[in-house]
Every structure is written in structure tokens, then in C-alpha cells.
Design a protein around this motif. Structure first.
Motif, PDB file in Angstrom:
ATOM      1  N   SER A 176       0.811  -1.219   0.000  1.00 19.95           N
ATOM      2  CA  SER A 176       0.000   0.000   0.000  1.00 19.95           C
ATOM      3  C   SER A 176       0.845   1.269   0.000  1.00 19.95           C
ATOM      4  O   SER A 176       0.301   2.375  -0.040  1.00 19.95           O
ATOM      5  CB  SER A 176      -0.944   0.015   1.209  1.00 19.95           C
ATOM      6  OG  SER A 176      -0.211   0.046   2.426  1.00 19.95           O
ATOM      7  N   GLY A 177       2.172   1.131   0.054  1.00 16.28           N
ATOM      8  CA  GLY A 177       3.041   2.304  -0.026  1.00 16.28           C
ATOM      9  C   GLY A 177       3.494   2.851   1.313  1.00 16.28           C
ATOM     10  O   GLY A 177       4.037   3.960   1.375  1.00 16.28           O
ATOM     11  N   LYS A 178       3.300   2.098   2.403  1.00 18.39           N
ATOM     12  CA  LYS A 178       3.686   2.587   3.733  1.00 18.39           C
ATOM     13  C   LYS A 178       5.193   2.829   3.827  1.00 18.39           C
ATOM     14  O   LYS A 178       5.639   3.886   4.274  1.00 18.39           O
ATOM     15  CB  LYS A 178       3.280   1.566   4.810  1.00 18.39           C
ATOM     16  CG  LYS A 178       1.840   1.165   4.806  1.00 18.39           C
ATOM     17  CD  LYS A 178       1.519   0.195   5.925  1.00 18.39           C
ATOM     18  CE  LYS A 178       2.349  -1.074   5.909  1.00 18.39           C
ATOM     19  NZ  LYS A 178       2.199  -1.854   4.647  1.00 18.39           N
ATOM     20  N   SER A 179       5.957   1.819   3.436  1.00 17.30           N
ATOM     21  CA  SER A 179       7.417   1.931   3.569  1.00 17.30           C
ATOM     22  C   SER A 179       7.955   3.060   2.697  1.00 17.30           C
ATOM     23  O   SER A 179       8.849   3.809   3.119  1.00 17.30           O
ATOM     24  CB  SER A 179       8.082   0.605   3.185  1.00 17.30           C
ATOM     25  OG  SER A 179       7.664  -0.435   4.055  1.00 17.30           O
ATOM     26  N   TYR A 180       7.419   3.184   1.499  1.00 16.32           N
ATOM     27  CA  TYR A 180       7.857   4.263   0.597  1.00 16.32           C
ATOM     28  C   TYR A 180       7.637   5.614   1.256  1.00 16.32           C
ATOM     29  O   TYR A 180       8.525   6.486   1.245  1.00 16.32           O
ATOM     30  CB  TYR A 180       7.074   4.157  -0.708  1.00 16.32           C
ATOM     31  CG  TYR A 180       7.467   5.172  -1.757  1.00 16.32           C
ATOM     32  CD1 TYR A 180       8.531   4.931  -2.619  1.00 16.32           C
ATOM     33  CD2 TYR A 180       6.761   6.362  -1.879  1.00 16.32           C
ATOM     34  CE1 TYR A 180       8.891   5.865  -3.584  1.00 16.32           C
ATOM     35  CE2 TYR A 180       7.115   7.299  -2.833  1.00 16.32           C
ATOM     36  CZ  TYR A 180       8.178   7.050  -3.684  1.00 16.32           C
ATOM     37  OH  TYR A 180       8.531   7.986  -4.624  1.00 16.32           O
ATOM     38  N   ASP A 193      -3.048   7.228  14.703  1.00 14.28           N
ATOM     39  CA  ASP A 193      -3.309   5.841  14.316  1.00 14.28           C
ATOM     40  C   ASP A 193      -3.770   5.885  12.867  1.00 14.28           C
ATOM     41  O   ASP A 193      -4.958   6.010  12.578  1.00 14.28           O
ATOM     42  CB  ASP A 193      -4.369   5.226  15.230  1.00 14.28           C
ATOM     43  CG  ASP A 193      -4.611   3.754  14.939  1.00 14.28           C
ATOM     44  OD1 ASP A 193      -3.828   3.166  14.161  1.00 14.28           O
ATOM     45  OD2 ASP A 193      -5.584   3.189  15.482  1.00 14.28           O
ATOM     46  N   LEU A 194      -2.821   5.787  11.951  1.00 15.71           N
ATOM     47  CA  LEU A 194      -3.067   6.040  10.534  1.00 15.71           C
ATOM     48  C   LEU A 194      -3.155   4.735   9.770  1.00 15.71           C
ATOM     49  O   LEU A 194      -2.235   3.918   9.809  1.00 15.71           O
ATOM     50  CB  LEU A 194      -1.934   6.901   9.956  1.00 15.71           C
ATOM     51  CG  LEU A 194      -1.966   7.175   8.453  1.00 15.71           C
ATOM     52  CD1 LEU A 194      -3.214   7.961   8.070  1.00 15.71           C
ATOM     53  CD2 LEU A 194      -0.710   7.935   8.032  1.00 15.71           C
ATOM     54  N   ARG A 195      -4.261   4.552   9.066  1.00 14.02           N
ATOM     55  CA  ARG A 195      -4.439   3.385   8.204  1.00 14.02           C
ATOM     56  C   ARG A 195      -4.230   3.805   6.759  1.00 14.02           C
ATOM     57  O   ARG A 195      -4.964   4.628   6.215  1.00 14.02           O
ATOM     58  CB  ARG A 195      -5.854   2.823   8.401  1.00 14.02           C
ATOM     59  CG  ARG A 195      -6.217   1.671   7.477  1.00 14.02           C
ATOM     60  CD  ARG A 195      -5.712   0.355   7.999  1.00 14.02           C
ATOM     61  NE  ARG A 195      -6.228  -0.741   7.200  1.00 14.02           N
ATOM     62  CZ  ARG A 195      -7.361  -1.409   7.473  1.00 14.02           C
ATOM     63  NH1 ARG A 195      -8.079  -1.075   8.539  1.00 14.02           N
ATOM     64  NH2 ARG A 195      -7.757  -2.412   6.714  1.00 14.02           N
ATOM     65  N   MET A 196      -3.205   3.253   6.131  1.00  8.03           N
ATOM     66  CA  MET A 196      -2.918   3.564   4.731  1.00  8.03           C
ATOM     67  C   MET A 196      -3.813   2.723   3.837  1.00  8.03           C
ATOM     68  O   MET A 196      -3.696   1.490   3.804  1.00  8.03           O
ATOM     69  CB  MET A 196      -1.456   3.279   4.419  1.00  8.03           C
ATOM     70  CG  MET A 196      -0.487   4.250   5.064  1.00  8.03           C
ATOM     71  SD  MET A 196      -0.218   5.731   4.068  1.00  8.03           S
ATOM     72  CE  MET A 196       0.783   5.053   2.750  1.00  8.03           C
ATOM     73  N   LEU A 197      -4.706   3.371   3.125  1.00  9.89           N
ATOM     74  CA  LEU A 197      -5.643   2.673   2.256  1.00  9.89           C
ATOM     75  C   LEU A 197      -5.099   2.584   0.828  1.00  9.89           C
ATOM     76  O   LEU A 197      -4.262   3.398   0.424  1.00  9.89           O
ATOM     77  CB  LEU A 197      -6.983   3.408   2.249  1.00  9.89           C
ATOM     78  CG  LEU A 197      -7.689   3.513   3.602  1.00  9.89           C
ATOM     79  CD1 LEU A 197      -8.943   4.369   3.467  1.00  9.89           C
ATOM     80  CD2 LEU A 197      -8.026   2.145   4.155  1.00  9.89           C
ATOM     81  N   PRO A 198      -5.557   1.609   0.063  1.00 16.89           N
ATOM     82  CA  PRO A 198      -5.190   1.583  -1.362  1.00 16.89           C
ATOM     83  C   PRO A 198      -5.726   2.818  -2.071  1.00 16.89           C
ATOM     84  O   PRO A 198      -6.616   3.524  -1.575  1.00 16.89           O
ATOM     85  CB  PRO A 198      -5.872   0.302  -1.880  1.00 16.89           C
ATOM     86  CG  PRO A 198      -6.143  -0.522  -0.663  1.00 16.89           C
ATOM     87  CD  PRO A 198      -6.387   0.450   0.443  1.00 16.89           C
ATOM     88  N   PHE A 199      -5.199   3.083  -3.257  1.00 16.93           N
ATOM     89  CA  PHE A 199      -5.696   4.188  -4.062  1.00 16.93           C
ATOM     90  C   PHE A 199      -7.150   3.951  -4.453  1.00 16.93           C
ATOM     91  O   PHE A 199      -7.584   2.808  -4.618  1.00 16.93           O
ATOM     92  CB  PHE A 199      -4.890   4.319  -5.359  1.00 16.93           C
ATOM     93  CG  PHE A 199      -3.488   4.828  -5.167  1.00 16.93           C
ATOM     94  CD1 PHE A 199      -3.154   5.638  -4.104  1.00 16.93           C
ATOM     95  CD2 PHE A 199      -2.505   4.498  -6.086  1.00 16.93           C
ATOM     96  CE1 PHE A 199      -1.860   6.111  -3.938  1.00 16.93           C
ATOM     97  CE2 PHE A 199      -1.209   4.975  -5.947  1.00 16.93           C
ATOM     98  CZ  PHE A 199      -0.883   5.777  -4.865  1.00 16.93           C
ATOM     99  N   LEU A 255      -6.752  -6.124  -9.240  1.00 16.49           N
ATOM    100  CA  LEU A 255      -5.655  -5.760  -8.343  1.00 16.49           C
ATOM    101  C   LEU A 255      -6.012  -4.684  -7.327  1.00 16.49           C
ATOM    102  O   LEU A 255      -5.264  -4.494  -6.358  1.00 16.49           O
ATOM    103  CB  LEU A 255      -4.454  -5.277  -9.166  1.00 16.49           C
ATOM    104  CG  LEU A 255      -3.735  -6.344  -9.993  1.00 16.49           C
ATOM    105  CD1 LEU A 255      -2.646  -5.706 -10.834  1.00 16.49           C
ATOM    106  CD2 LEU A 255      -3.151  -7.414  -9.095  1.00 16.49           C
ATOM    107  N   GLY A 256      -7.123  -3.996  -7.527  1.00 22.05           N
ATOM    108  CA  GLY A 256      -7.456  -2.931  -6.599  1.00 22.05           C
ATOM    109  C   GLY A 256      -6.485  -1.769  -6.728  1.00 22.05           C
ATOM    110  O   GLY A 256      -5.820  -1.596  -7.743  1.00 22.05           O
ATOM    111  N   GLY A 257      -6.387  -0.979  -5.660  1.00 21.42           N
ATOM    112  CA  GLY A 257      -5.588   0.238  -5.720  1.00 21.42           C
ATOM    113  C   GLY A 257      -4.253   0.174  -5.014  1.00 21.42           C
ATOM    114  O   GLY A 257      -3.651   1.218  -4.755  1.00 21.42           O
ATOM    115  N   ALA A 258      -3.756  -1.030  -4.687  1.00 20.61           N
ATOM    116  CA  ALA A 258      -2.449  -1.129  -4.034  1.00 20.61           C
ATOM    117  C   ALA A 258      -1.356  -0.639  -4.972  1.00 20.61           C
ATOM    118  O   ALA A 258      -1.121  -1.254  -6.016  1.00 20.61           O
ATOM    119  CB  ALA A 258      -2.179  -2.570  -3.602  1.00 20.61           C
ATOM    120  N   PRO A 259      -0.673   0.452  -4.659  1.00 19.25           N
ATOM    121  CA  PRO A 259       0.296   1.026  -5.603  1.00 19.25           C
ATOM    122  C   PRO A 259       1.517   0.150  -5.838  1.00 19.25           C
ATOM    123  O   PRO A 259       2.184   0.274  -6.861  1.00 19.25           O
ATOM    124  CB  PRO A 259       0.689   2.357  -4.944  1.00 19.25           C
ATOM    125  CG  PRO A 259       0.349   2.202  -3.505  1.00 19.25           C
ATOM    126  CD  PRO A 259      -0.837   1.290  -3.457  1.00 19.25           C
ATOM    127  N   GLY A 260       1.817  -0.757  -4.907  1.00 25.89           N
ATOM    128  CA  GLY A 260       3.009  -1.581  -5.049  1.00 25.89           C
ATOM    129  C   GLY A 260       2.944  -2.616  -6.149  1.00 25.89           C
ATOM    130  O   GLY A 260       3.969  -3.235  -6.479  1.00 25.89           O
TER     131      GLY A 260
END
Length: 494
Positions: A33-37, A168-174, A198-203
Motif C-alpha cells: 500500500s506504499g507505507k514503507s515508501y 493511528d493512521l491506516r494507509m488505504l489503497p488508491f 488488483l485494486g488500488g495497491a500502488p506496489g
């Protein structure tokens, strides 16, 4: 960085907080979902320390990896710092970052550390409490992980960090529009097909071979070479197994796979799932609850009626795997993917594309109907409406309450009723008649709906009769795929 302005602003303000005491933030989200980026970029921008854990690494190697990163941040050889205690390691990390002038410590993939070092949250609580009186270094600590149930549990009940995290942040898909931009797909139909798989997961974009598909025929060959190719990183069977391994509670994967297949196939209640699997309802509820907490299954509550939830597979990759790949996995893994995809098209259309288009219709109504159709709407969802005279129930794909109305309340006013169809047939006045009938039924059930807008969402356009009607009626709205993606205006509603 695409469409992460809100998250970046929130975390940047967290880092810039001038308070001398320690502050904690939790960041979670499904893998890719792009958290690490985002967090690596934040640490680089702030000059902080970013450390990521490694799966299936033991306690001592993990400690040495952690302290090696701390030593590197301090500008000394990693061999000069060897700590075998997490309290000393965390304290040293906070001291080093403070001396470097940027007291930010990011610990990514925390759940991997908790598998062998469950004391870490308690030690962070200790350091946090001491810092409030100046007895320990302050700083900013961000804890991140992909195992959603583990991350959510950090702040629950009597857990050590409860009440101590300011974020408390939840990273959602695009969302669908952002995902289309990310994949650089011009044609909305091709964008919908990719999004439904694939949904919106940017990875996922960097893992896909070559250019993105730009039309239906390109999508067919692209899909065979990605989700149905065992040699690719995006092979759906491997990716689904990878996702399910994220949660430490998912140990008997065969049961979880069976439940996911049943839900993806249309079993929307624990009783229906149990019936398909020949298990008691009581035996289905716990693993179904686990899947819900991981984010791979979602529970959609009926907007009008209490105690009438419906379970859906929330992750498109897993849904595709359970319905398309797994039933024919032997053929897929013996180079017959093209045949498998050809045979699976009816299932894909009815069980994957159709439900996904309904989700997109609800999301458009929730996010864009106000600005793009001039509607003032409240909570959006779906419902079932009983028709006693016809002895049936009408499933309504999109329902929006009037502003200020509470879901599942008697007498709540209805602002919009909608039907979303991904079939090849254009929608017409017959569909409008069905919505008018449902609007009358809701009025009779005590939900004022006479002024509700009737919305048709269509993947393949509209008949001329309904287009002419929408030009004359303020209560009729026509939304095609181009409008959902923001490429054209909606029809009617004026």
C-alpha cells in the motif's frame, strides 16, 4: 508521491511537534500500500532513522541488525555497538536521533519483531512514561506494520500503548481514479478491468511486466502474463499466500482459503458459508472474524436494517485467486493459462467485475455525487427491501440517506436509490420502473423516499428512452463509466 498529501501532512506535523516529550504514531495498511515508501521518504526528509524488521529472523540477529542501523546513524562502525536488550537498544536509538538533531525513529514491519520480542510495546510504554517527566529521551517514534490485526491490537484494551499514540493512521489503497493515473491507463474500461483484479495497491505497478493494458484485448494477454503466470511476481496464487501469511493467527490456511472461496462465490453470511463447507456456523465465525480484522474480508452492514450484515471479499487479488486461479491451478501451472482465462470469463464478469462495479458506484456516490451531480447526501451503502405482495426482496446496490440521518434508524429519510449493472445491456426505463417501485415500498415501510433521486450506473450506457427521460426529470440521474472516472458529466438530475 501520488495522492498521499493528507498522510504526508499528518506525519510531517507529527515530526515537527515541538514538545520535548516522546510522541508515538501507528501506521498500518495491507502489504504493497506504499507505507514503507512514505516512511522512508519522511525519515530522509527529516533526517531521522528508519529501521525495518526482517521476517523469520531470530531475536539476537534482529537486535544486532537494529543496533547496527543505530551505529550507522551515529557515524560509528556497526561492530562497535552490540546490545542484547531491547530497552537499551531503543533508548540508544532515541539518544542517537536526538543528538543528530532529528529525533525521529521509524520501526517498520514491527509485527516481525513481536513474534520473538513481545516485550517491545511494554518497553516503549516505559520510555514514553519516563519521557513525560524528563527521565528518558523524547523524540518521535513511528511504528509500522502490514499485519493489520497485530497493529490494531497495539492500542486495544489494556495493551501497553493504549492511550499513548497521537496518530493511528491506516494507509488505504488508491481509489479507482488515482489507481488509473498510477497505472497510466487512458481507456476507462481497461482501467476498470485492472482495478477489479488488483485494486488500488500502488506496489503492484512496479511488479507488472511492460506497459499497462490500454484496451480489452490488451488486458486479456496482460492478465495471462501476470496474474496467471506462475513465473511472475504478480501470480495471484503466490501473492494471496503471501498476504495470508502476514497474520500470525492464520495457521490452518486450508480453512481460510475455503472460507474466502465461499464468500467470494456469494455466501454472504456465516450460516451460508458453513452450509457450503459442511461446518457449524459457530465454527465459521472465529476465522471469519480473523479475516475481517486482517482486511481481507469486509462486513457490509445493511444501511436500513440492523442485524443484516453481508460479508464480501475485500481484497481484489484474493478474490481473483479464489474464483479464477485456484479452481484451475493445475492447468495454470502447466502452461494452459489462456484456456483457463477463456473458460473463466463468465465467472469473472458475474462474480468479480459486477460486484467491483457496484463498489465503484457506491464510492462515486459517496465521494463525488456532491460536486459532480449537485446532490446533498448522507451515509451511503446498500440495503434489501422486502416486497410482501410479490413475496420477494429487492436488493438495492446504492442507497444514500438524507444528510443527518442515522443508519439503521426507523423513519430515516432516503435521498438516493441506485442500481449498478456491469452487464453488456444498456440500461433503460424498465430499470427506472424498478427503482420507482422500490421507492414506493420504502415510503410504505416508513422511510420517506418520495423525493429521492433515482440513479442508474451502467458499464455499457443507456437506451435513448431513458436518456430523453433524464433530460426532463430532476429525480433521475444516469452515471456511466466515463462519469465514474471523471471523464464526462452525469446525465439528468438537473
Amino acid at each position: 508521491m501520488l495522492d498521499r498529501e493528507r498522510e504526508w501532512k499528518l506525519l510531517s506535523e507529527f515530526v515537527a511537534d515541538p514538545s520535548p516529550q516522546m510522541r508515538l504514531a501507528i501506521v498500518s495498511g495491507r502489504r504493497r500500500s506504499g507505507k514503507s515508501y512514505l516512511l522512508e521518504a519522511l525519515a530522509e526528509e527529516a533526517g531521522g532513522l528508519y529501521v525495518t524488521a526482517v521476517q523469520e529472523e531470530g531475536r539476537i540477529p534482529a537486535l544486532h541488525r537494529f543496533t547496527g542501523s543505530v551505529a550507522q546513524a551515529a557515524g560509528v562502525p556497526s561492530s562497535t555497538l552490540r546490545l542484547d536488550d531491547w530497552e537499551d537498544a531503543l533508548t540508544t536509538a532515541l539518544d542517537v536521533t536526538a543528538r543528530q538533531g532529528s529525533p525521529l525513529l521509524v520501526i517498520d514491519e514491527l509485527p516481525y519483531l513481536l513474534q520473538h520480542s513481545p516485550e517491545i510495546p511494554g518497553l516503549l510504554q516505559l520510555l514514553y512514561d519516563r519521557s513525560q517527566s524528563g527521565g528518558a529521551p523524547g523524540g518521535r517514534v513511528i511504528l509500522c506494520g502490514s499485519a493489520l490485526s497485530v497493529m490494531n491490537d497495539l492500542l486495544s484494551g489494556t495493551k501497553p500503548l493504549r492511550g499513548r499514540a497521537v496518530i493511528d493512521l491506516r494507509m488505504l489503497p488508491f481509489d479507482a481514479r488515482t489507481a488509473r493515473t498510477h497505472w497510466q491507463i487512458d481507456d476507462p474500461q481497461a482501467a476498470l478491468l485492472v482495478d477489479s483484479c488488483l485494486g488500488g495497491a500502488p506496489g503492484y505497478r512496479p511488479l507488472a511486466p511492460g506497459d499497462s493494458p490500454q484496451n480489452n484485448s490488451e488486458f486479456d494477454s496482460w492478465l495471462v502474463e501476470t496474474l496467471l503466470n506462475p513465473g511472475r511476481a504478480l501470480y495471484s496464487r503466490v501473492e494471496s499466500e503471501f498476504l495470508l501469511r502476514e497474520d500470525p493467527r492464520i495457521t490452518h490456511r486450508a480453512l481460510y482459503y475455503d472460507i474466502l472461496t465461499a464468500v467470494a462465490g456469494g455466501a454472504t453470511t456465516p450460516a451460508k458459508v458453513g452450509g457450503l463447507l459442511q461446518r457449524d456456523r459457530a465454527g465459521i465465525v472465529p476465522p471469519l472474524t480473523v479475516l475481517e480484522s486482517t482486511g481481507y474480508v469486509r462486513r457490509d452492514d445493511d444501511l436500513l436494517k440492523p442485524r443484516n450484515p453481508a460479508y464480501r471479499v475485500a481484497d481484489p487479488v484474493i478474490r481473483f485467486n479464489q474464483l479464477v486461479t485456484m479452481p484451475a491451478v493445475d492447468l495454470v501451472e502447466h502452461d494452459r493459462a489462456a484456456r483457463v482465462w477463456s473458460d473463466a470469463r463468465p465467472t469473472f464478469t458475474s462474480k468479480i467485475l459486477g460486484p467491483h462495479f457496484e463498489d465503484m458506484a457506491r464510492e462515486w456516490t459517496r465521494m463525488h455525487a456532491g460536486t459532480e451531480a449537485g446532490l446533498d447526501l448522507g451515509t451511503t451503502g446498500g440495503t434489501e427491501v422486502p416486497d410482501r405482495e410479490a413475496r420477494t426482496r429487492h436488493e438495492v446496490d446504492v442507497v444514500a440517506l438524507a444528510p443527518g440521518e442515522r443508519p439503521q434508524s426507523s423513519g430515516s429519510r432516503i435521498a438516493l436509490l441506485g442500481e449498478a449493472k456491469a452487464t453488456v445491456m444498456p440500461r433503460g426505463m424498465r430499470d427506472v420502473g424498478r427503482l420507482e417501485h422500490i421507492r414506493d415500498l420504502l415510503d410504505g415501510l416508513g422511510h420517506p423516499a418520495s423525493g429521492a433521486t433515482l440513479a442508474l450506473y451502467s458499464l455499457h450506457g443507456f437506451h435513448q428512452d431513458v436518456i430523453r427521460a433524464a433530460a426532463k426529470r430532476r429525480d433521475l440521474l444516469l452515471v456511466d463509466l466515463h462519469a465514474i472516472y471523471g471523464d464526462s458529466q452525469v446525465l439528468g438530475g438537473q
